[in-house]
Each structure stands twice: as structure tokens, then as C-alpha cells.
Design a protein around this motif. Structure first.
Motif, mmCIF file in Angstrom:
data_model
loop_
_atom_site.group_PDB
_atom_site.id
_atom_site.type_symbol
_atom_site.label_atom_id
_atom_site.label_comp_id
_atom_site.label_asym_id
_atom_site.label_seq_id
_atom_site.Cartn_x
_atom_site.Cartn_y
_atom_site.Cartn_z
ATOM 1 N N LEU A 233 34.414 20.124 92.625
ATOM 2 C CA LEU A 233 33.574 20.648 91.823
ATOM 3 C C LEU A 233 32.473 19.758 91.229
ATOM 4 N N ALA A 234 32.450 18.406 91.037
ATOM 5 C CA ALA A 234 31.631 17.677 90.856
ATOM 6 C C ALA A 234 30.709 17.576 92.000
ATOM 7 N N ASN A 235 30.936 17.866 93.258
ATOM 8 C CA ASN A 235 30.304 17.683 94.251
ATOM 9 C C ASN A 235 29.675 19.101 94.756
ATOM 10 N N GLN A 236 29.585 20.230 93.807
ATOM 11 C CA GLN A 236 29.085 21.265 93.893
ATOM 12 C C GLN A 236 27.419 21.111 93.630
ATOM 13 N N ASP A 237 26.553 21.904 94.422
ATOM 14 C CA ASP A 237 24.941 21.801 94.010
ATOM 15 C C ASP A 237 24.849 22.888 93.431
ATOM 16 N N ARG A 238 23.461 22.880 92.746
ATOM 17 C CA ARG A 238 23.048 23.901 91.711
ATOM 18 C C ARG A 238 23.199 25.326 92.282
ATOM 19 N N SER A 239 22.962 25.566 93.658
ATOM 20 C CA SER A 239 23.014 27.086 94.018
ATOM 21 C C SER A 239 24.249 27.781 93.905
ATOM 22 N N ALA A 240 25.262 27.152 93.641
ATOM 23 C CA ALA A 240 26.668 27.617 93.362
ATOM 24 C C ALA A 240 27.414 26.940 92.722
ATOM 25 N N PHE A 241 27.574 27.230 91.163
ATOM 26 C CA PHE A 241 28.392 26.414 90.473
ATOM 27 C C PHE A 241 29.547 27.265 90.135
ATOM 28 N N THR A 242 30.823 26.812 90.284
ATOM 29 C CA THR A 242 31.920 27.248 89.845
ATOM 30 C C THR A 242 31.926 26.920 88.383
ATOM 31 N N TRP A 243 32.463 28.173 87.423
ATOM 32 C CA TRP A 243 32.858 27.882 86.020
ATOM 33 C C TRP A 243 34.281 27.696 86.116
ATOM 34 N N GLU A 244 35.150 28.563 86.798
ATOM 35 C CA GLU A 244 36.498 28.620 86.722
ATOM 36 C C GLU A 244 37.304 28.374 87.849
ATOM 37 N N LEU A 245 38.322 27.776 87.892
ATOM 38 C CA LEU A 245 39.181 27.614 89.062
ATOM 39 C C LEU A 245 40.568 28.016 88.656
ATOM 40 N N ASP A 246 41.392 28.507 89.566
ATOM 41 C CA ASP A 246 42.785 28.685 89.131
ATOM 42 C C ASP A 246 43.706 28.342 90.290
ATOM 43 N N LEU A 247 44.384 27.201 89.804
ATOM 44 C CA LEU A 247 44.971 26.398 90.661
ATOM 45 C C LEU A 247 46.620 26.522 90.502
#
Ligand SMILES: NC(=O)c1ccc[n+]([C@@H]2O[C@H](COP(=O)([O-])OP(=O)(O)OC[C@H]3O[C@@H](n4cnc5c(N)ncnc54)[C@H](OP(=O)(O)O)[C@@H]3O)[C@@H](O)[C@H]2O)c1
Length: 254
Positions: A233-247
Motif C-alpha cells: 500500500l505504501a508503495n502505491q502511486d497516486r494513479s491508483a490508491f487503495t482505500w480498503e483491503l480485506d485480508l
């Protein structure tokens, strides 16, 4: 002078769970780490361990997760790593949680108060400090100013027979994270929430499960695997931010 980014994690417990695993992985990935928790010994041991493996970590013992204590802790972090010397906080994890599992009629005023204070009010205070920090950062190579992560639970989205108090707090934390992701996305600040839907292999969960649970990789979550998702998540760039993950583990959820 080191200009490595700083990762702040609140909630490290006895260093056997998600908070500590994430600190280890972010340290390995090149972040300096500010460790916040209540137990001085566990914090000092983890900080020493990270430093011995080539990282740079500092323990910040907090007496409680009261909002003023959180603000004081950020002052201490800034004293350690002053902003004017180029030290930038670029990632943070709110991992602390006051867990109350009780039937409704056994849930006390004190349980409700503690749950809302830690899971909601403290999460607000932590987020306020982090968002203020991020707003002073320029854009990094990913086009963002920072990443703020929250550890959620099944109780973040679902009430159950013993979670009236816990779920009220975890719902609040999730709502906060969603609101922040909308409000501060426009400032290129990335906010994400993970619903951790299963038991995590911590010392506490080890003690309450039989040994077959611990050795069965299909049914429990490894803190290290959750940490990997946080680094992604920290390595995602601004064109595709995840708000929520389900693990959840391969063979099921809570
Ligand atoms: N363990 C699980 O099976 C499980 C499952 C789903 C979701 N989660 C979520 O995972 C996060 C915790 O991570 P973890 O379970 O892997 O353990 P962890 O990293 O060892 O963290 C345990 C956290 O619980 C905090 N804590 C416990 N009681 C508290 C209280 N009364 N007041 C304030 N803080 C309290 C500890 O605070 P200190 O660091 O100050 O001691 C620590 O932050 C929580 O957000 C929890 O909702 C856990």
C-alpha cells in the motif's frame, strides 16, 4: 545526515504481532522507525533488534493512548528527528486497539469508554498529527506526500454477539479512515484501511488456540504477511490508491 523516510507505528504490544512485523519490514525497506507503545521493555528490545539488523529505530513509550499523550509523543519524535533537518515522516500505521469481547449486558461503562477512547479518539489524535506532518512534505517519486494505514478487524464492518463495544469503536476507526482518504486524497495523501478477517499469529492468539492452529498456514494470518500488504500500500502511486483491503487466510475467516 540520513534522509531516509520515517515510518511511525502506534501499537506494538509485546512485539509478536502486526505492529512489530510491520516495523521490521519497513525498516528493511529503508525507513527509519518511530515505535510507539506502552511497554518500555518490549519497545526497547524491538528498537535494539532493528538497529542491530542495520536499521534505525527509536522507542517512544506512551503512558496511555490519551490524545494529549499522542501529541506529546509526536513532539518527542520531532525532537529526535527535527523537520528542519530534512527528516520527513512518510508512512504511519495506527495498529492499537482496545479489545473487549463481552455479551452486551456484561459490557460496562468503562469498557465502552475505553473502546471509544482508544479505537476512535486516539485514532483521531494520531491521524491529526500524521496528516499535519504529511501536509508539510513535498510529493515523492510516487506522487504522494505520505501513507496512513489502519489495522481493522471483522468488527470494523460487522457487529456480533460479543462485540457491541468493540465493533462500535472499530466501525468508528474505519469511518475515520474513509473520511480522511476522501478529504486528503486531494492533497496527495494516501489513507488505507485493512480489514484483517481472521486470527493473527500473535503470542496472545497462540495461547488461546491449540497447536494445530499455529502450524496450519491455511487458517491463520502471519503478521509478516499483513506487513507485506502494508508495504504494498505504501508503495502505491497516486494513479491508483487503495482505500480498503480485506485480508484473510486461505481457508477461512473469523
Ligand atoms: N490478533 C488478532 O487475531 C486480530 C485479528 C483481527 C484484527 N486485529 C487487529 O490487529 C491490531 C493489533 O495487532 P495484533 O493483534 O497483531 O497485535 P500487536 O501488533 O501485538 O498489537 C496489539 C495492540 O493492542 C494494543 N492494546 C491492547 N489492549 C489495549 C488497551 N486496552 N488499550 C490500548 N491498546 C491496547 C496494544 O497496545 P500497546 O502496543 O501499547 O501495548 C497493541 O497496540 C488491532 O487493530 C486489532 O483490532 C487483530
Amino acid at each position: 545526515m540520513s534522509t531516509r523516510p520515517i515510518f511511525v507505528v502506534a501499537g506494538v504490544g509485546n512485539a509478536s504481532g502486526t505492529g512489530a512485523a510491520t516495523a521490521r519490514l519497513f525498516s528493511k525497506a529503508g525507513y527509519r522507525v518511530a515505535l510507539i507503545a506502552r511497554d518500555a521493555k518490549s519497545l526497547q528490545d524491538l528498537a535494539s533488534q532493528l538497529s542491530e539488523s542495520g536499521g534505525e529505530a527509536r522507542p517512544f513509550v506512551i503512558p496511555s493512548y490519551a490524545p494529549q499523550a499522542i501529541r506529546d509523543t509526536f513532539s518527542a519524535i520531532r525532537k529526535q528527528w527535527p523537520k528542519e533537518k530534512g527528516n520527513e515522516i512518510r508512512a504511519a500505521l495506527w495498529n492499537a486497539a482496545a479489545v473487549v469481547w463481552k455479551p452486551f449486558l456484561e459490557t460496562t461503562d468503562e469498557d465502552v469508554k475505553e473502546g471509544l477512547e482508544v479505537n476512535v479518539a486516539a485514532a483521531f489524535a494520531f491521524s491529526r498529527e500524521i496528516i499535519r506532518e504529511f501536509k508539510t512534505n513535498g510529493l515523492n517519486e510516487l506522487g504522494k506526500r505520505g501513507t496512513l494505514l489502519f489495522t481493522g478487524a471483522p468488527a470494523s464492518v460487522r457487529g456480533d454477539v460479543t462485540t457491541s463495544s468493540f465493533a462500535a469503536g472499530k466501525f468508528g476507526e474505519r469511518a475515520l479512515s474513509q473520511s480522511l482518504s476522501k478529504e486528503f486524497g486531494k492533497d496527495n495523501i494516501h489513507v488505507a484501511h485493512a480489514i484483517v478477517d481472521g486470527y493473527i499469529l500473535t503470542d496472545r492468539q497462540r495461547a488461546s488456540h491449540d497447536s494445530s492452529w499455529e502450524t496450519n498456514h491455511d487458517v491463520r494470518l502471519d503478521p509478516e504477511s499483513i506487513a507485506k500488504a502494508y508495504l504494498y500500500l505504501a508503495n502505491q502511486d497516486r494513479s491508483a490508491f487503495t482505500w480498503e483491503l480485506d485480508l484473510r487466510p486461505a481457508h477461512g475467516s473469523l
